[in-house]
Write a protein that holds these residues in place. Structure first.
Motif, PDB file in Angstrom:
ATOM      1  N   PHE A  63      -2.571  38.143  41.011  1.00 31.75           N
ATOM      2  CA  PHE A  63      -1.251  38.710  41.622  1.00 31.75           C
ATOM      3  C   PHE A  63      -2.054  39.073  43.193  1.00 31.75           C
ATOM      4  O   PHE A  63      -3.070  39.797  43.110  1.00 31.75           O
ATOM      5  N   VAL A  64      -1.305  38.936  44.176  1.00 31.55           N
ATOM      6  CA  VAL A  64      -1.787  39.302  45.621  1.00 31.55           C
ATOM      7  C   VAL A  64      -0.701  40.569  45.933  1.00 31.55           C
ATOM      8  O   VAL A  64       0.651  40.356  45.781  1.00 31.55           O
ATOM      9  N   VAL A  65      -1.157  41.615  46.046  1.00 34.39           N
ATOM     10  CA  VAL A  65      -0.103  42.813  46.363  1.00 34.39           C
ATOM     11  C   VAL A  65      -0.728  43.348  47.978  1.00 34.39           C
ATOM     12  O   VAL A  65      -1.571  43.006  48.054  1.00 34.39           O
ATOM     13  N   HIS A  66       0.220  44.001  48.496  1.00 37.60           N
ATOM     14  CA  HIS A  66      -0.134  44.880  49.717  1.00 37.60           C
ATOM     15  C   HIS A  66      -0.947  46.106  49.269  1.00 37.60           C
ATOM     16  O   HIS A  66      -0.307  46.882  48.408  1.00 37.60           O
ATOM     17  N   PRO A  67      -1.937  46.409  49.939  1.00 36.73           N
ATOM     18  CA  PRO A  67      -2.758  47.523  49.522  1.00 36.73           C
ATOM     19  C   PRO A  67      -2.081  49.059  49.504  1.00 36.73           C
ATOM     20  O   PRO A  67      -2.220  49.730  48.693  1.00 36.73           O
ATOM     21  N   PHE A  68      -1.152  48.952  50.652  1.00 38.84           N
ATOM     22  CA  PHE A  68      -0.479  50.302  50.742  1.00 38.84           C
ATOM     23  C   PHE A  68       0.606  50.482  49.584  1.00 38.84           C
ATOM     24  O   PHE A  68       1.158  51.588  49.338  1.00 38.84           O
ATOM     25  N   GLU A  69       0.814  49.211  48.883  1.00 41.07           N
ATOM     26  CA  GLU A  69       1.870  49.611  47.336  1.00 41.07           C
ATOM     27  C   GLU A  69       0.911  49.853  46.371  1.00 41.07           C
ATOM     28  O   GLU A  69       1.662  50.138  45.315  1.00 41.07           O
ATOM     29  N   TYR A  70      -0.265  49.740  46.391  1.00 45.33           N
ATOM     30  CA  TYR A  70      -1.030  50.038  45.162  1.00 45.33           C
ATOM     31  C   TYR A  70      -2.009  51.163  45.290  1.00 45.33           C
ATOM     32  O   TYR A  70      -2.657  51.424  46.006  1.00 45.33           O
ATOM     33  N   ASN A  71      -1.663  51.810  44.089  1.00 41.91           N
ATOM     34  CA  ASN A  71      -2.017  53.361  44.076  1.00 41.91           C
ATOM     35  C   ASN A  71      -2.957  53.496  42.745  1.00 41.91           C
ATOM     36  O   ASN A  71      -2.989  54.671  42.239  1.00 41.91           O
ATOM     37  N   GLY A  72      -3.797  52.573  42.428  1.00 41.38           N
ATOM     38  CA  GLY A  72      -4.449  52.504  41.318  1.00 41.38           C
ATOM     39  C   GLY A  72      -3.995  52.526  39.896  1.00 41.38           C
ATOM     40  O   GLY A  72      -4.545  52.748  39.040  1.00 41.38           O
ATOM     41  N   GLU A  73      -2.973  51.743  40.038  1.00 39.86           N
ATOM     42  CA  GLU A  73      -2.268  51.605  38.523  1.00 39.86           C
ATOM     43  C   GLU A  73      -2.918  50.707  37.692  1.00 39.86           C
ATOM     44  O   GLU A  73      -3.564  49.727  38.242  1.00 39.86           O
ATOM     45  N   THR A  74      -3.025  50.892  36.397  1.00 41.24           N
ATOM     46  CA  THR A  74      -3.882  50.523  35.381  1.00 41.24           C
ATOM     47  C   THR A  74      -3.005  49.268  34.508  1.00 41.24           C
ATOM     48  O   THR A  74      -3.755  48.354  33.985  1.00 41.24           O
ATOM     49  N   GLU A  75      -1.748  49.283  34.807  1.00 38.44           N
ATOM     50  CA  GLU A  75      -0.932  48.257  34.145  1.00 38.44           C
ATOM     51  C   GLU A  75       0.150  47.754  35.000  1.00 38.44           C
ATOM     52  O   GLU A  75       0.414  48.567  36.025  1.00 38.44           O
ATOM     53  N   LEU A  76       0.823  46.480  34.726  1.00 44.22           N
ATOM     54  CA  LEU A  76       1.852  46.110  35.402  1.00 44.22           C
ATOM     55  C   LEU A  76       2.740  45.398  34.435  1.00 44.22           C
ATOM     56  O   LEU A  76       2.158  44.664  33.463  1.00 44.22           O
ATOM     57  N   GLU A  77       3.943  45.102  34.906  1.00 43.87           N
ATOM     58  CA  GLU A  77       4.932  44.434  34.053  1.00 43.87           C
ATOM     59  C   GLU A  77       5.477  43.162  34.674  1.00 43.87           C
ATOM     60  O   GLU A  77       5.718  43.173  36.029  1.00 43.87           O
ATOM     61  N   PHE A  78       5.367  41.826  34.138  1.00 38.34           N
ATOM     62  CA  PHE A  78       5.704  40.651  35.025  1.00 38.34           C
ATOM     63  C   PHE A  78       6.473  39.837  33.976  1.00 38.34           C
ATOM     64  O   PHE A  78       5.891  39.546  32.907  1.00 38.34           O
ATOM     65  N   GLU A  79       7.823  39.402  34.407  1.00 37.40           N
ATOM     66  CA  GLU A  79       8.439  38.686  33.448  1.00 37.40           C
ATOM     67  C   GLU A  79       8.493  39.095  32.068  1.00 37.40           C
ATOM     68  O   GLU A  79       8.505  38.195  31.233  1.00 37.40           O
ATOM     69  N   GLY A  80       8.724  40.443  31.958  1.00 36.10           N
ATOM     70  CA  GLY A  80       8.889  41.038  30.483  1.00 36.10           C
ATOM     71  C   GLY A  80       7.545  41.212  29.717  1.00 36.10           C
ATOM     72  O   GLY A  80       7.599  41.571  28.594  1.00 36.10           O
ATOM     73  N   LYS A  81       6.275  40.977  30.414  1.00 36.72           N
ATOM     74  CA  LYS A  81       5.358  41.021  29.602  1.00 36.72           C
ATOM     75  C   LYS A  81       4.252  42.299  30.483  1.00 36.72           C
ATOM     76  O   LYS A  81       4.358  42.321  31.679  1.00 36.72           O
ATOM     77  N   ILE A  82       3.614  42.926  29.665  1.00 27.35           N
ATOM     78  CA  ILE A  82       2.663  43.750  30.159  1.00 27.35           C
ATOM     79  C   ILE A  82       1.411  43.435  30.148  1.00 27.35           C
ATOM     80  O   ILE A  82       0.702  42.611  29.201  1.00 27.35           O
ATOM     81  N   TYR A  83       0.606  43.667  31.440  1.00 27.20           N
ATOM     82  CA  TYR A  83      -0.789  43.294  31.494  1.00 27.20           C
ATOM     83  C   TYR A  83      -1.445  44.493  31.967  1.00 27.20           C
ATOM     84  O   TYR A  83      -0.948  45.606  32.647  1.00 27.20           O
ATOM     85  N   LYS A  84      -2.799  44.030  31.818  1.00 30.83           N
ATOM     86  CA  LYS A  84      -3.774  45.359  32.151  1.00 30.83           C
ATOM     87  C   LYS A  84      -4.551  44.757  33.250  1.00 30.83           C
ATOM     88  O   LYS A  84      -4.907  43.809  33.557  1.00 30.83           O
ATOM     89  N   VAL A  85      -4.635  45.721  34.362  1.00 32.75           N
ATOM     90  CA  VAL A  85      -5.499  45.427  35.705  1.00 32.75           C
ATOM     91  C   VAL A  85      -6.839  45.564  35.279  1.00 32.75           C
ATOM     92  O   VAL A  85      -7.137  46.551  34.856  1.00 32.75           O
ATOM     93  N   VAL A  86      -7.686  44.345  35.244  1.00 34.92           N
ATOM     94  CA  VAL A  86      -8.984  44.429  34.958  1.00 34.92           C
ATOM     95  C   VAL A  86      -9.737  44.236  36.220  1.00 34.92           C
ATOM     96  O   VAL A  86     -11.159  44.892  36.201  1.00 34.92           O
TER      97      VAL A  86
END
Length: 108
Positions: A61-84
């Protein structure tokens, strides 16, 4: 390639446990932040290099840096992903390479 900001994902951060006055640890609530992102295919080289370390990159995924605060997980289409892996490609864009988490939420 779909290069538009039309994929809604939820960034998830977990705060440390809090403790009561008697020292009992209480899990804190997860903080969630819904943002729009671009979804891109995982480059073959990244997929294979990660695989050599036992990691399976399944989403990019590509996000805006000002919206990302070091989160380690995200949810997309009902699935949980780990940011690696995080890679800032420009002042306006940051790539999040993710692997699907194993668990009941994802049907595993």
């Amino acid at each position: 390639m779909n290069d538009t900001w039309d994929n809604e994902l939820t960034l998830i951060s977990h705060t440390p446990y809090s403790s009561t006055s008697t020292g009992v640890r209480i899990p804190s609530e997860a903080t969630k932040n819904v943002i729009l992102a671009k979804k891109r295919p995982v480059p073959g080289i990244e997929f294979y290099q990660a695989g050599q370390s036992g990691i399976t990159i399944t989403q990019l995924f590509v996000v805006h840096p000002f919206e990302y605060n070091g989160e380690t997980e995200l949810e997309f289409e009902g699935k949980i992903y780990k940011v690696v892996r995080i890679y800032q490609t420009s002042d306006d864009e940051m790539e999040l390479s993710c692997e699907m988490k194993v668990g009941k939420k994802n049907g595993n």
